[in-house]
Design a protein around this motif. Structure first.
Motif, PDB file in Angstrom:
ATOM      1  N   THR A 180       0.824  -1.218   0.000  1.00 58.02           N
ATOM      2  CA  THR A 180       0.000   0.000   0.000  1.00 58.02           C
ATOM      3  C   THR A 180       0.856   1.266   0.000  1.00 58.02           C
ATOM      4  OG1 THR A 180      -0.132  -0.213   2.400  1.00 58.02           O
ATOM      5  CG2 THR A 180      -1.998  -1.059   1.125  1.00 58.02           C
ATOM      6  N   GLY A 181       2.119   1.145   0.400  1.00 56.04           N
ATOM      7  CA  GLY A 181       3.002   2.308   0.404  1.00 56.04           C
ATOM      8  C   GLY A 181       4.392   1.901   0.820  1.00 56.04           C
ATOM      9  N   VAL A 182       5.337   2.820   0.684  1.00 57.10           N
ATOM     10  CA  VAL A 182       6.727   2.512   1.037  1.00 57.10           C
ATOM     11  C   VAL A 182       7.369   3.712   1.734  1.00 57.10           C
ATOM     12  CG1 VAL A 182       7.217   0.816  -0.788  1.00 57.10           C
ATOM     13  CG2 VAL A 182       7.401   3.248  -1.296  1.00 57.10           C
ATOM     14  N   SER A 183       8.326   3.437   2.622  1.00 55.80           N
ATOM     15  CA  SER A 183       9.159   4.484   3.223  1.00 55.80           C
ATOM     16  C   SER A 183      10.588   4.017   2.976  1.00 55.80           C
ATOM     17  CB  SER A 183       8.895   4.611   4.722  1.00 55.80           C
ATOM     18  OG  SER A 183       7.505   4.655   4.966  1.00 55.80           O
ATOM     19  N   LEU A 184      11.241   4.614   1.978  1.00 55.19           N
ATOM     20  CA  LEU A 184      12.495   4.033   1.477  1.00 55.19           C
ATOM     21  C   LEU A 184      13.750   4.848   1.773  1.00 55.19           C
ATOM     22  CD1 LEU A 184      11.187   2.887  -2.038  1.00 55.19           C
ATOM     23  CD2 LEU A 184      11.488   1.470  -0.001  1.00 55.19           C
ATOM     24  N   GLN A 185      13.579   6.053   2.293  1.00 54.37           N
ATOM     25  CA  GLN A 185      14.746   6.931   2.429  1.00 54.37           C
ATOM     26  C   GLN A 185      15.658   6.554   3.590  1.00 54.37           C
ATOM     27  OE1 GLN A 185      15.758   9.100   0.335  1.00 54.37           O
ATOM     28  NE2 GLN A 185      13.975   9.477  -0.977  1.00 54.37           N
ATOM     29  N   GLU A 186      15.104   5.937   4.645  1.00 56.63           N
ATOM     30  CA  GLU A 186      15.899   5.648   5.841  1.00 56.63           C
ATOM     31  C   GLU A 186      16.801   4.434   5.612  1.00 56.63           C
ATOM     32  OE1 GLU A 186      15.648   7.714   8.520  1.00 56.63           O
ATOM     33  OE2 GLU A 186      14.280   8.826   7.210  1.00 56.63           O
ATOM     34  N   ARG A 187      17.713   4.206   6.570  1.00 54.50           N
ATOM     35  CA  ARG A 187      18.602   3.031   6.480  1.00 54.50           C
ATOM     36  C   ARG A 187      17.791   1.743   6.523  1.00 54.50           C
ATOM     37  NH1 ARG A 187      24.098   2.825   9.650  1.00 54.50           N
ATOM     38  NH2 ARG A 187      25.319   3.960   8.122  1.00 54.50           N
ATOM     39  N   ILE A 188      16.829   1.691   7.461  1.00 52.27           N
ATOM     40  CA  ILE A 188      15.918   0.543   7.501  1.00 52.27           C
ATOM     41  C   ILE A 188      14.670   0.950   6.727  1.00 52.27           C
ATOM     42  CG2 ILE A 188      14.581  -1.021   8.976  1.00 52.27           C
ATOM     43  CD1 ILE A 188      17.675  -1.344   9.168  1.00 52.27           C
ATOM     44  N   LYS A 189      14.458   0.273   5.644  1.00 54.95           N
ATOM     45  CA  LYS A 189      13.365   0.641   4.739  1.00 54.95           C
ATOM     46  C   LYS A 189      12.086  -0.102   5.126  1.00 54.95           C
ATOM     47  CE  LYS A 189      17.041   1.456   1.594  1.00 54.95           C
ATOM     48  NZ  LYS A 189      17.173   2.845   2.034  1.00 54.95           N
ATOM     49  N   GLN A 190      10.965   0.549   4.910  1.00 50.05           N
ATOM     50  CA  GLN A 190       9.688  -0.057   5.298  1.00 50.05           C
ATOM     51  C   GLN A 190       8.780  -0.224   4.084  1.00 50.05           C
ATOM     52  OE1 GLN A 190       7.771   1.602   8.758  1.00 50.05           O
ATOM     53  NE2 GLN A 190       9.656   2.661   9.340  1.00 50.05           N
ATOM     54  N   VAL A 191       8.162  -1.390   4.022  1.00 49.95           N
ATOM     55  CA  VAL A 191       7.173  -1.639   2.971  1.00 49.95           C
ATOM     56  C   VAL A 191       5.846  -1.909   3.676  1.00 49.95           C
ATOM     57  CG1 VAL A 191       6.511  -3.156   1.073  1.00 49.95           C
ATOM     58  CG2 VAL A 191       8.912  -2.525   1.364  1.00 49.95           C
ATOM     59  N   HIS A 192       4.882  -1.021   3.472  1.00 50.54           N
ATOM     60  CA  HIS A 192       3.580  -1.132   4.128  1.00 50.54           C
ATOM     61  C   HIS A 192       2.654  -1.978   3.253  1.00 50.54           C
ATOM     62  CE1 HIS A 192       5.340   2.056   6.444  1.00 50.54           C
ATOM     63  NE2 HIS A 192       5.450   2.807   5.360  1.00 50.54           N
ATOM     64  N   THR A 193       2.007  -2.946   3.877  1.00 47.02           N
ATOM     65  CA  THR A 193       1.157  -3.857   3.093  1.00 47.02           C
ATOM     66  C   THR A 193      -0.145  -4.144   3.841  1.00 47.02           C
ATOM     67  OG1 THR A 193       1.730  -6.014   4.041  1.00 47.02           O
ATOM     68  CG2 THR A 193       3.313  -5.087   2.492  1.00 47.02           C
ATOM     69  N   THR A 194      -1.018  -4.881   3.175  1.00 45.16           N
ATOM     70  CA  THR A 194      -2.281  -5.296   3.791  1.00 45.16           C
ATOM     71  C   THR A 194      -2.041  -6.290   4.926  1.00 45.16           C
ATOM     72  OG1 THR A 194      -2.381  -6.883   1.983  1.00 45.16           O
ATOM     73  CG2 THR A 194      -3.758  -4.923   1.767  1.00 45.16           C
ATOM     74  N   GLU A 195      -0.827  -6.848   5.034  1.00 47.67           N
ATOM     75  CA  GLU A 195      -0.483  -7.784   6.115  1.00 47.67           C
ATOM     76  C   GLU A 195       0.456  -7.128   7.128  1.00 47.67           C
ATOM     77  OE1 GLU A 195      -1.742 -10.961   6.486  1.00 47.67           O
ATOM     78  OE2 GLU A 195      -3.029 -10.321   4.835  1.00 47.67           O
ATOM     79  N   GLY A 196       0.505  -5.821   7.137  1.00 45.75           N
ATOM     80  CA  GLY A 196       1.380  -5.096   8.069  1.00 45.75           C
ATOM     81  C   GLY A 196       2.603  -4.534   7.373  1.00 45.75           C
ATOM     82  N   THR A 197       3.504  -3.964   8.196  1.00 50.08           N
ATOM     83  CA  THR A 197       4.706  -3.330   7.637  1.00 50.08           C
ATOM     84  C   THR A 197       5.898  -4.283   7.774  1.00 50.08           C
ATOM     85  OG1 THR A 197       3.919  -1.102   8.079  1.00 50.08           O
ATOM     86  CG2 THR A 197       6.310  -1.390   7.959  1.00 50.08           C
ATOM     87  N   PHE A 198       6.645  -4.413   6.678  1.00 48.08           N
ATOM     88  CA  PHE A 198       7.853  -5.245   6.692  1.00 48.08           C
ATOM     89  C   PHE A 198       9.068  -4.339   6.565  1.00 48.08           C
ATOM     90  CE2 PHE A 198       4.384  -7.824   5.009  1.00 48.08           C
ATOM     91  CZ  PHE A 198       4.405  -8.864   5.919  1.00 48.08           C
TER      92      PHE A 198
END
Ligand code: NAP
Length: 319
Positions: free
Chosen positions: A87-105
């Protein structure tokens, strides 16, 4: 530890040939890998009945089977997989986050391999009759048209390849193309011309789809003869090109005017630690063989990036 609590070395978005090739190479180099896929392993190739041009399969290989083999091979080396829609991404930080329908990875690096999807034609009736005679997948829906009349729109490799698949079921397959010359490779054109069930309708555009409960006919317009007519058909298959699946990135990564992502030869994007592989990047040849090559290179680059990241974190901790 749950998948949502873990920090993976590599998150791969997309479980097609590019994504799974990345997973195979990354997990074999001891990276912890999570593949995030929203539908079916194999991506677009899973909807292809027979892939004839992938080296090593002289008799061709079924697309669905090929997708399953890719997943199996990635799992063999330790890759994990989750079925979820991004559903969205946060990619700028050292630890990157991928937001999904099953939570954030979370991951130290990311490979984006979400491929492309069929482009809609955008004419009246298309949206309303989708799944009611209007389809984008002959391999999936062709079976429903035994001894019926169907139409394929488009003049590229996909249109002709799928028209040929449809001749196994339908009694008549019209191929409607907007120009005089087809775009498809010569071998597909030869096969289409040689097939008595296929009739080409050239220089012709689709004006609208007609039908209440189901598709009944298609209104066509021949530009050369300036003629408009309704042609009754039972099913219609659209192959008028592709759209890159990059919307979830909200333009976070540099892309061209059509939404395809820009990457270096090493598959690096405009964000450090984020790589791209497969059909959704700007490239000249969109094939499974080039997608798996991209995937391998992206995994190699991600491994190198994560090694350097870990090394710099170690140095910081020592200071
Ligand atoms: P494509 O090559 O982009 O062809 C799209 C076709 O749709 C073209 O003939 C185009 O007409 C037509 N078209 C586009 N917009 C249209 C519109 N608004 N109205 C009517 N017609 C329209 O797409 P594709 O066939 O899906 O292939 C995509 C990529 O996958 C290509 O690189 C292809 O080589 C590859 N592919 C390869 C294989 C294989 O190797 N066996 C099989 C399938 C796909 P114009 O020709 O006038 O532009």
């Amino acid at each position: 530890m749950t998948r949502q609590e873990k920090i993976y070395d590599l998150l791969i978005i997309g479980g097609g040939p590019a994504g799974f090739s990345s997973a195979i190479y990354a997990s074999r180099s001891q990276m912890s890998v999570l593949v995030i896929e929203s539908m079916l392993s194999g991506g677009q190739i899973a909807t292809t009945e027979k892939m004839e041009n992938y080296p090593g399969f002289p008799d061709g290989v079924n697309g669905m089977e090929f997708g399953q083999l890719l997943e199996k091979q990635a799992r063999t080396f330790g890759s994990e997989m989750v079925l979820a829609t991004v559903t969205g991404v946060s990619l700028q930080e050292r630890i990157k986050q991928v937001h999904t329908t099953e939570g954030t990875f979370r991951g130290r690096s990311v490979v984006i391999a979400t491929g492309t999807r069929s482009r809609p034609l955008g004419v009246p009736g298309e949206e309303e009759l989708k799944g009611k005679g209007v389809s984008y997948c002959a391999t999936c829906d062709g079976f429903f048209y035994q001894e019926r009349t169907v139409m394929v729109v488009g003049g590229g490799d996909s249109a002709l390849e799928e028209a040929l698949v449809l001749t196994k079921f339908a009694s008549k397959v019209y191929v409607v193309h907007r120009r005089e010359e087809l775009r498809a490779i010569a071998i597909l054109q030869e096969r289409a011309h040689a097939n008595s069930k296929i009739e080409l309708i050239l220089n012709t555009e689709v004006a609208k789809f007609n039908g209440d409960e189901r598709l009944e006919s298609v209104t066509l317009h021949n530009k050369v003869q300036n003629k408009t007519w309704d042609l009754p058909v039972d099913g219609l298959f659209l192959y008028v090109g592709l759209i890159p699946n990059t919307e979830f990135l909200a333009k976070a990564i540099e892309q061209n005017e059509h939404g395809y992502l820009l990457a270096t030869e090493e598959m690096e994007t405009s964000i450090a630690g984020v790589f791209v592989a497969g059909d959704l990047r700007v490239k000249s040849l969109r094939q499974v063989v080039t997608a798996v090559a991209d995937g391998a290179i992206a995994a190699f680059s991600a491994a190198h990036y994560v090694d350097e990241l870990n090394e710099s974190e170690r140095r910081q901790n020592d200071e």
